[in-house]
Design a protein around this motif. Structure first.
Motif, PDB file in Angstrom:
ATOM      1  N   LYS A 130       0.736  -1.129  -0.152  1.00 41.07           N
ATOM      2  CA  LYS A 130      -0.278  -0.081  -0.184  1.00 41.07           C
ATOM      3  C   LYS A 130       1.096   1.384  -0.228  1.00 41.07           C
ATOM      4  N   VAL A 131       0.964   2.297  -1.149  1.00 41.35           N
ATOM      5  CA  VAL A 131       1.466   3.492  -0.895  1.00 41.35           C
ATOM      6  C   VAL A 131       0.963   4.195  -0.971  1.00 41.35           C
ATOM      7  N   TYR A 132       0.888   5.183  -0.306  1.00 37.78           N
ATOM      8  CA  TYR A 132       0.131   6.548  -0.248  1.00 37.78           C
ATOM      9  C   TYR A 132       0.814   7.882  -0.285  1.00 37.78           C
ATOM     10  N   ASN A 133       2.389   7.514  -0.169  1.00 41.38           N
ATOM     11  CA  ASN A 133       3.597   8.260  -0.112  1.00 41.38           C
ATOM     12  C   ASN A 133       4.588   8.102  -0.375  1.00 41.38           C
ATOM     13  N   LEU A 134       5.869   8.961  -0.784  1.00 34.74           N
ATOM     14  CA  LEU A 134       7.058   9.210  -0.899  1.00 34.74           C
ATOM     15  C   LEU A 134       7.229   7.675   0.803  1.00 34.74           C
ATOM     16  N   GLU A 135       6.849   7.880   1.621  1.00 36.56           N
ATOM     17  CA  GLU A 135       7.666   7.576   2.893  1.00 36.56           C
ATOM     18  C   GLU A 135       7.098   5.315   2.225  1.00 36.56           C
ATOM     19  N   ASP A 136       6.496   5.942   1.767  1.00 33.33           N
ATOM     20  CA  ASP A 136       5.490   4.522   1.480  1.00 33.33           C
ATOM     21  C   ASP A 136       6.718   3.353   0.066  1.00 33.33           C
ATOM     22  N   LEU A 137       6.194   4.622  -0.552  1.00 36.75           N
ATOM     23  CA  LEU A 137       7.147   3.869  -2.156  1.00 36.75           C
ATOM     24  C   LEU A 137       8.213   3.921  -1.292  1.00 36.75           C
ATOM     25  N   VAL A 138       9.376   4.307  -0.477  1.00 38.33           N
ATOM     26  CA  VAL A 138      11.265   4.186  -0.113  1.00 38.33           C
ATOM     27  C   VAL A 138      10.423   2.800   0.596  1.00 38.33           C
ATOM     28  N   SER A 139       9.755   2.492   1.215  1.00 38.26           N
ATOM     29  CA  SER A 139      10.012   1.538   1.662  1.00 38.26           C
ATOM     30  C   SER A 139       9.189   0.536   1.373  1.00 38.26           C
ATOM     31  N   ALA A 140       8.622   0.023   0.004  1.00 36.67           N
ATOM     32  CA  ALA A 140       8.366  -0.806  -0.686  1.00 36.67           C
ATOM     33  C   ALA A 140       9.413  -1.028  -1.619  1.00 36.67           C
ATOM     34  N   VAL A 141       9.953  -0.273  -2.161  1.00 34.88           N
ATOM     35  CA  VAL A 141      11.202  -0.192  -3.585  1.00 34.88           C
ATOM     36  C   VAL A 141      12.225  -1.325  -2.131  1.00 34.88           C
ATOM     37  N   ARG A 142      12.345   0.004  -1.060  1.00 35.88           N
ATOM     38  CA  ARG A 142      13.628  -1.688  -0.596  1.00 35.88           C
ATOM     39  C   ARG A 142      12.691  -2.807  -0.510  1.00 35.88           C
TER      40      ARG A 142
END
Length: 447
Positions: free
Chosen positions: A120-132
């Motif tokens: 679940k990606v809503y913001n940049l922090e979520d995106l960085v975590s998902a990509v990691r």
């Protein structure tokens, strides 16, 4: 100030007119049958190696995390096949480093890990975590963890995404096929990154010798529903190596120069390889991490050159066998392209995340020019994209003069090989510069 789009690429320094040999550009990618065993090194990225999370005898599924690290600059490793862990063994990678690797005997079922879920990606922090968690690294060959690139420091303001489709290395056509075969994922990835990072423009940069790719990407850029403000454009680049290098690409697309020791983020840019962008879109939909790669297999010693989609960790020898094997004894095998690829001592090594090509050449193509004395023609200087003086770097390396190497900015060299390619004397300039860098590092860094 409103950002504009260049009508043509800005001028960059140096480069080389290399033969392209894009023999597989029109060949549809094929999926290789599941190998009997994969070998997954615990470091397939720039940064800290991972620690195995499994042991001999464990059953694993496709996409299951099997190695990770607490280090910021790192990326986890995932099982690329389902089966049983055969053990943790030592492997020597193409760069000469010896690392642990997790060997998995495949059960042939390719069962996905039951706990995989789209993030679940809503913001940049979520995106960085998902990509990691996805294990994504730069798929153009650099291998830099994508999560680190996306974690933009608060003091950096990004305004431009540059999608790198240059693929200027001879022979390699993996990104070419990604653009043609997976254009919807490319579009989805672009708009996800653009939206979450709040970017004002996207430049899709591709060399002008790929008209079919430009046509496909133009349709993406002209999508009025997805891009009502017309903030995504295609920029055909001059067909000149090394257009795909980050510093060269940023200057060609924006006329911004990245200072020595700095990154694209320092001049407001984010550069991502097209396959990385497409993978990100797929991961956000399925939750399946990075477990497979498209590899260009080509060269005069290969019987049937083609683009092959393989599980990461597949042995190179098996991939070449799938491509018909060798039609003549290989005198040189490269992981990567002929300009920046690494020569292998054996085809028994596994494919890793950042590998996009396997080239094998017969005796004629592998023969090197016998070096002669430097004639001070200046070809190496005029062809260096970083405006260095390679002949002086070679001289200071031979003298083991660290001060001289530092004074002539040896650490700025990106080892693209333009100097050696254009040298009429056949001087091994890249090897000398690489050795010079190691001298500077041993002496305590650039002084």
């Amino acid at each position: 100030m409103e950002l504009t789009f260049p009508e043509k690429p800005f001028r960059t320094h140096g480069g080389a007119r290399v033969p392209h040999h894009k023999n597989t550009a029109q060949k549809q990618s094929v999926v290789m049958p599941v190998p009997g065993r994969v070998v997954l090194p615990v470091q397939q990225h720039v940064g800290a190696p991972c620690t195995p999370l499994v042991k001999k005898g464990d059953h694993v599924f496709v996409g299951q995390k099997i190695a990770d690290s607490d280090a910021f600059v790192s990326a986890p490793i995932h099982a690329s096949v389902s089966g049983t862990v055969a053990g943790i063994e030592k492997v020597m990678l193409s760069g000469g480093q010896v690392l642990d690797a997790i060997a998995i005997d495949s059960d042939g079922l390719m069962e996905p890990y039951p706990e995989l879920r789209p993030p679940k990606v809503y913001n940049l922090e979520d995106l960085v975590s998902a990509v990691r968690e996805s294990g994504l690294v730069g798929l153009g060959g650099a291998g830099f963890p994508a999560s680190v690139k996306l974690k933009v420091p608060p003091d950096k303001k990004l305004d431009t995404l540059i999608v790198n489709v240059a693929e200027c290395e001879p022979y390699i056509t993996a990104d070419n096929r990604e653009a043609i075969e997976n254009s919807q994922a490319v579009l989805d990835g672009i708009y996800t990154i653009k939206r979450i990072l709040g970017l004002e423009r996207v430049i899709i940069a591709v060399e002008n010798n790929k008209p079919d790719v430009i046509e496909v990407l133009q349709k993406i850029a002209d999508n009025e529903e997805m891009d009502p403000q017309n903030q995504v454009r295609v920029l055909p680049l001059l067909s000149r190596y090394p257009q795909g290098a980050e510093k060269v690409l940023v200057q060609a697309c924006t006329n911004r120069r990245i200072p020595a020791g700095k990154l694209p983020a320092d001049v407001g840019c984010l550069v991502m390889n097209i396959t990385s962008v497409a993978f990100l879109a797929g991961y956000l939909k399925t939750g399946m991490p990075l477990v497979k790669k498209r590899i260009t297999v080509d060269g005069s010693a290969i019987a049937d050159p083609q683009n092959v989609i393989v599980p990461i960790g597949t042995k190179i020898s098996e991939i070449i066998a799938f491509c018909g094997g060798y039609k003549e004894p290989p005198k040189k095998i490269l992981m990567g392209g002929p300009m920046m690829g690494i020569a292998l001592t054996s085809d028994d090594l596994p494919v890793v995340k950042q590998n996009n090509g396997i080239l094998a050449f017969g005796e004629e193509e592998a023969r090197l020019m016998e070096p002669s004395a430097c004639i001070r023609c200046g070809s190496c200087v005029s062809s260096c994209p970083m405006c260095l003086v390679p002949m002086m770097l070679e001289k200071y390396t031979e003298a083991q003069d660290v001060d001289g190497l530092s004074r002539f900015d040896v650490m700025t060299c990106m080892e693209c090989g333009c100097c050696a390619f254009n040298c009429p004397a056949g001087r091994p300039l890249v090897q000398a510069i690489r050795l010079g860098k190691s001298l500077v590092k041993k002496a305590g860094g650039k002084r």
